[in-house]
Design an enzyme around this catalytic site. Structure first.
Site, PDB file in Angstrom:
ATOM      1  N   CYS A 337       0.933  -1.382  -0.030  1.00 46.59           N
ATOM      2  CA  CYS A 337       0.000   0.051  -0.139  1.00 46.59           C
ATOM      3  C   CYS A 337       0.910   1.368   0.026  1.00 46.59           C
ATOM      4  CB  CYS A 337      -0.945  -0.117   1.205  1.00 46.59           C
ATOM      5  SG  CYS A 337      -0.424  -0.697   2.604  1.00 46.59           S
ATOM      6  N   ARG A 366       7.622 -10.538   5.556  1.00 44.60           N
ATOM      7  CA  ARG A 366       7.498 -10.164   6.942  1.00 44.60           C
ATOM      8  C   ARG A 366       8.129 -11.176   7.896  1.00 44.60           C
ATOM      9  NH1 ARG A 366       0.919  -9.323   6.551  1.00 44.60           N
ATOM     10  NH2 ARG A 366       0.954  -7.668   4.786  1.00 44.60           N
ATOM     11  N   GLN A 384       0.926 -11.314  -2.642  1.00 46.80           N
ATOM     12  CA  GLN A 384      -0.234 -10.858  -2.459  1.00 46.80           C
ATOM     13  C   GLN A 384      -0.879 -10.554  -3.799  1.00 46.80           C
ATOM     14  OE1 GLN A 384       0.256  -7.678   0.508  1.00 46.80           O
ATOM     15  NE2 GLN A 384      -0.632  -8.418   1.868  1.00 46.80           N
ATOM     16  N   ASP A 386      -2.663  -8.078  -4.677  1.00 47.64           N
ATOM     17  CA  ASP A 386      -3.221  -6.946  -4.043  1.00 47.64           C
ATOM     18  C   ASP A 386      -3.700  -5.838  -4.910  1.00 47.64           C
ATOM     19  OD1 ASP A 386      -3.420  -5.385  -1.772  1.00 47.64           O
ATOM     20  OD2 ASP A 386      -1.132  -5.045  -1.409  1.00 47.64           O
ATOM     21  N   HIS A 388      -5.244  -1.699  -4.512  1.00 47.16           N
ATOM     22  CA  HIS A 388      -5.909  -0.550  -3.731  1.00 47.16           C
ATOM     23  C   HIS A 388      -6.726   0.350  -4.601  1.00 47.16           C
ATOM     24  CE1 HIS A 388      -2.324  -1.863  -1.813  1.00 47.16           C
ATOM     25  NE2 HIS A 388      -3.014  -1.771  -0.511  1.00 47.16           N
ATOM     26  N   LYS A 472     -11.509  -4.411   8.643  1.00 43.97           N
ATOM     27  CA  LYS A 472     -11.451  -5.136   7.497  1.00 43.97           C
ATOM     28  C   LYS A 472     -12.693  -6.328   7.531  1.00 43.97           C
ATOM     29  CE  LYS A 472      -7.809  -7.587   9.262  1.00 43.97           C
ATOM     30  NZ  LYS A 472      -6.970  -8.813   9.355  1.00 43.97           N
ATOM     31  N   HIS A 518      -8.257  -1.541   0.492  1.00 42.87           N
ATOM     32  CA  HIS A 518      -7.293  -2.527   0.299  1.00 42.87           C
ATOM     33  C   HIS A 518      -7.972  -3.836   0.134  1.00 42.87           C
ATOM     34  CE1 HIS A 518      -4.162  -0.109   2.915  1.00 42.87           C
ATOM     35  NE2 HIS A 518      -5.483   0.525   3.284  1.00 42.87           N
TER      36      HIS A 518
END
Length: 643
Positions: A337, A366, A384, A386, A388, A472, A518
RNA sequence: GCCAGUGUAGCUCAGUUGGCCAGAGCAGCUGAUUUGUAAUCAGCGGGUCGGGGGUUCGAAUCCCUCCACUGGCUCCA
């Protein structure tokens, strides 16, 4: 007389003080034999407890969750009795029923249990069960309760008592064992016929890692030996579907100590699978107006200071990489992000551009504690799916609903019917864990609640599970062994746009702050595939599976003919290979079956003469001989069914 | 990170109370076999017994330590 309302709505009259067992007996002998507990106006009670006033009741047997919970909770008490008898001085924490059985947290002082001790405890439990000891409920004053556990020297029960009000405290006694317990319990210990203690684990007292670690003993019990045997067989079957085992067998991925723990390495077949999933999602997202980007795997410290990740996770992440001369600090990217915020902010934005949907299959790193790593489900490096979405406040709901639709579509298409949707909100008791204003949080939380209501999505709400920057909606799915994992996630975020000072110029020619969503429908490729492997037992949908067919020539005389078949299939985008080893056909079939390749095309004299192929479906067997065109058409029919 | 357990060939596992050159099946390689719906036959190669340190005349086996994995706990942007 009191009125007792049964679940079917019928009302029966009983004398005040009637017990659940008496009601069961008045209905049928069989029910009386099988009933374990009773719900009285929604509260689960012992069968021996007198019902004084009119109430709606439900009788619970082994076939409903309340019945099982009562049974297993009583089993926990039985185990405690066995422990106390074998290991005098054992102190007890809590011992609840869980989805599959029960556990009890105990402090055995200097004594350490090993798995070898478990059979002895099981034996003792069975022995005590045969005594047919009644679970006796007793109300007790707080003072007497405190005195009891003071004398016993059990500081855990004393601590539990601190949180209880006088007048609401009950003890349960069976045989020689008395426990502080709200109940309810089954009538007596003889109901427990089969016992298995599953495992030992450390568990922090009250879930607090700063406090003492107790020994947790997991067990399960059944009313019949046969049910225990079946349960254990089921577990064995589930283990065969474990993605770590199948991933190795099917050569999808591997781990290497030299590369590092928690860092999955994708082998060619696994990579194919993963890229097909990504391509599928990429196409779906393009239809919805997403634009793909690529961002670097590291980012300067300042980036994460701006986003707030540094303050929140800086100390608990991989430590910074430094440039050798300047000493500049960079972090491995733990999230996409911040990078995407920079993409949004690199030039002025107009309201006409919104919603702006920025997507990336972004690999992030991570630091996860070593004890937490688990196959592909919990790793230190993962990708991910992912994206946004930057949009106006007015667009949030519409965008959220579109994402929700995409996410549920993906989950259902993969056949994951048993997902649960969890709304993860702030922990009201710990506001310091979160960034941003109350107003922002309220708006974000409300957006999620409203949107899920609008589509009638069944959700559970959990406080304290939100991300630090926003609430979330998480989609949870269970693996082969019943452990729940978060896959897809959708998050509404008013805070990062503020921290990155993102703006757009509205139709009023004034700057406004966008809202960010997200979202990751798969969650991570790694975890998603781990669940996919376990749910399919390695038999992937036809469109996804790395090899769709194997051609098995009976003798190498038919390899040239097989080449022709393979070319025809390749022209139809059907992928596979020829097993040209000098092995028997039985052997080739066995190996192909074990590799979970959906179609086997067997070619010998008969097929070659007629210009056909003999088709065998993995897991099903021989489908007979057919022309290659017939096979192609059958294949395509099945492709559509499974996609 | 914490508690408990495990670690012998690519895989699955044997290796008695410490005692000759550490074994098997499968896989691999080589050769033979040319096969009809879930394992063709024979031969061969392959192991720092997770790493390091220690005890001992002698360690896969006992002790210490580190690493990885398994089941939980805590954590999970």
């Amino acid at each position: 007389m009191i009125d007792i309302t049964l679940p079917d709505g019928s009302v029966r009259q009983y004398a005040s003080g009637v017990t659940g067992m008496e009601i069961a007996q008045s209905i049928s002998e069989g029910l009386a034999r099988n009933v374990l507990s009773i719900s009285v106006d929604g509260n689960v009670w012992d069968l021996s407890r007198p019902i004084e006033e009119s109430a709606a009741i439900r009788l619970h047997t082994w076939n409903d969750p309340e019945g099982k919970a009562t049974y297993w909770h009583s089993s926990a008490h039985l185990m405690a009795e066995a422990l106390e008898s074998l290991y005098p001085g054992t102190k007890f924490g809590i011992g609840p029923a869980i989805d599959n059985g029960y556990y009890y947290d105990v402090d055995m002082g200097e004594e350490t249990l090993t798995p070898a001790d478990l059979p002895k405890i099981e034996q003792k439990m069975l022995e005590l069960a045969k005594e047919k000891n009644v679970y006796q409920r007793q109300s007790i004053s707080k003072k007497d309760a405190v005195q009891y556990f003071n004398e016993k020297g059990d500081e855990y029960k004393l601590e539990l008592l601190e949180g209880l009000e006088d007048g609401q405290i009950t003890f349960y006694t069976q045989g020689q064992f008395t426990d502080l317990c709200r109940g309810p319990h089954i009538p007596d210990t003889s109901y427990i016929k089969a016992v298995k203690l599953m495992s030992l684990a450390g568990a922090y007292w009250r879930g607090d890692e700063k406090r003492k670690q107790l020994t947790r003993i997991y067990g399960i019990t059944f009313p019949k030996q046969k049910e225990l045997t079946e349960y254990l067989e089921l577990l064995e079957e589930a283990k065969k579907r474990d993605h770590r085992k199948l991933g190795a067998e099917l050569e999808l991925f591997m781990f290497s100590e030299k590369v590092g723990q928690g860092l999955p390495i994708w082998l060619p077949k696994g990579t194919q699978l993963r890229e097909r999933l990504q391509n599928y999602l990429r196409e779906e997202q393009e239809k919805m107006g997403y634009q793909m980007v690529v961002t670097p795997h590291i980012g300067a410290k300042q980036l994460y200071m701006t986003s707030g990740h540094y303050a929140k996770y800086g100390a608990d992440s991989f430590q910074p990489i430094k440039t050798p001369k300047e000493g500049e600090e960079f972090f491995l990217k733990p999230m996409n992000c911040p990078h995407h915020c920079e993409i949004y902010g690199h030039r002025p934005r107009s309201y006409k551009e919104l919603p702006l949907r920025i997507g990336e299959f972004g690999t992030v790193y991570r630091y996860e504690q070593s004890g937490e790593l688990h196959g592909l489900s919990r790793v230190r490096g993962f990708t991910q799916d992912d994206a946004h979405i930057f949009c106006t406040v007015d667009q949030v709901k519409g965008e959220f609903l579109q994402v929700l639709e995409l996410t549920t579509k993906v989950i259902k298409m993969m056949g994951f019917e048993n997902f649960t949707a969890q709304i993860s909100l702030r922990d009201p008791a710990n506001p310091e864990k979160y960034i941003g204003s109350d107003a922002n949080w309220n708006a974000a939380e409300q957006a999620i609640i409203d949107a899920t209501k609008e589509v009638d999505l069944v959700t559970t709400t959990v406080y304290g599970e939100a991300a630090f920057y926003g609430p979330k909606l998480d989609f949870m799915i269970k693996d082969a062994l019943g452990r729940s994992w978060q896959l897809g996630t959708i998050q509404v975020d008013y805070n990062l746009p503020e921290r990155f000072e993102l703006e757009y110029i509205g139709s009023d020619n004034q700057p406004h702050r966008p809202v960010m969503i997200h979202r990751a429908p798969f969650g991570s490729m790694e975890r998603f595939i781990s669940i996919l492997i376990e749910h399919t037992a390695g038999k992937f949908p036809l469109w996804l599976t790395p090899d769709q067919f194997a051609i098995l020539p009976i003798s190498d005389k038919w390899i040239p003919y097989s080449e022709g078949i393979k070319a025809k299939l390749a022209a139809e985008d059907i992928r596979g290979f020829i097993d040209d080893r000098a092995e028997s056909i039985g052997r080739k079939i066995r190996d192909t079956e074990l590799k979970r390749i959906p179609f086997m095309l067997i070619i010998g004299d008969k097929e070659a003469e007629k210009g056909e192929v003999s088709v065998r479906r993995q897991g099903q067997g021989d489908l007979g001989s057919m022309s290659i065109d017939q096979f192609i058409s059958m294949f395509k029919d099945q492709l559509e069914v499974t996609s």
